[in-house]
Design an enzyme around this catalytic site. Structure first.
Site: not given
Ligand code: TYD
Length: 136
Positions: A53
């Site tokens: 992302h």
């Molecule tokens: P995600 O953005 O998919 O993680 P990565 O970028 O490491 O692959 O986030 C995983 C889950 O955690 C998703 O359900 C959103 C949640 N999340 C939060 O609630 N707060 C945050 O600050 C982050 C980064 C994720």
């Protein structure tokens, strides 16, 4: 796009003595923003690819405080792969940079600092949408 800010590899001071090491990170001093959010990623298998992302607002500093992982970043026309493998080493990622984290070692704990609290609406998770946005 992001005010000309660049991805930047950072080495933090290790305040070590015979008791071990200590690294201090103060907002707007050791990193270019005030810290509004901290999260960390661990228990990801070697085959897992995380991230995938870009963010409209959030900037990040990523630090493997334990173990190692790789970060692939894409912005504009350039792609870069950075291995994070030391607890006093970080990478600064400005907004509007596409990033993927992968190749996690078993003991990897990837600490992430950010200047914004979590807001899912500022996450761009579609690569084609990202490409269209940075073209403008
Ligand atoms: P995600 O953005 O998919 O993680 P990565 O970028 O490491 O692959 O986030 C995983 C889950 O955690 C998703 O359900 C959103 C949640 N999340 C939060 O609630 N707060 C945050 O600050 C982050 C980064 C994720």
């Amino acid at each position: 796009m992001n005010g000309g800010k660049k991805v930047n590899l950072m080495k933090f001071n290790q305040l070590g003595d015979n008791r071990g090491h200590l690294v201090v990170i103060e907002g707007c001093k050791d990193i270019p923003f005030e810290i509004a959010r901290i999260f960390y990623i661990y228990g990801s298998d070697k085959e897992v690819v995380r991230g995938q992302h870009a963010n409209k607002d959030s900037e990040f500093v990523l630090i493997n405080v334990s173990g190692k992982s790789k970060v692939k970043i894409y912005y504009g026309n350039s792609e870069e792969i950075i291995e994070l493998n030391e607890p006093h080493m970080g990478v600064y990622i400005p907004k509007m940079v596409w990033k993927e984290m992968y190749d996690f070692s078993e003991d990897s704990v990837l600490l992430v600092l950010s200047n914004f609290k979590y807001n899912p609406d500022e996450y761009i998770r579609d690569y084609n949408e990202y490409l269209a946005l940075i073209k403008d």
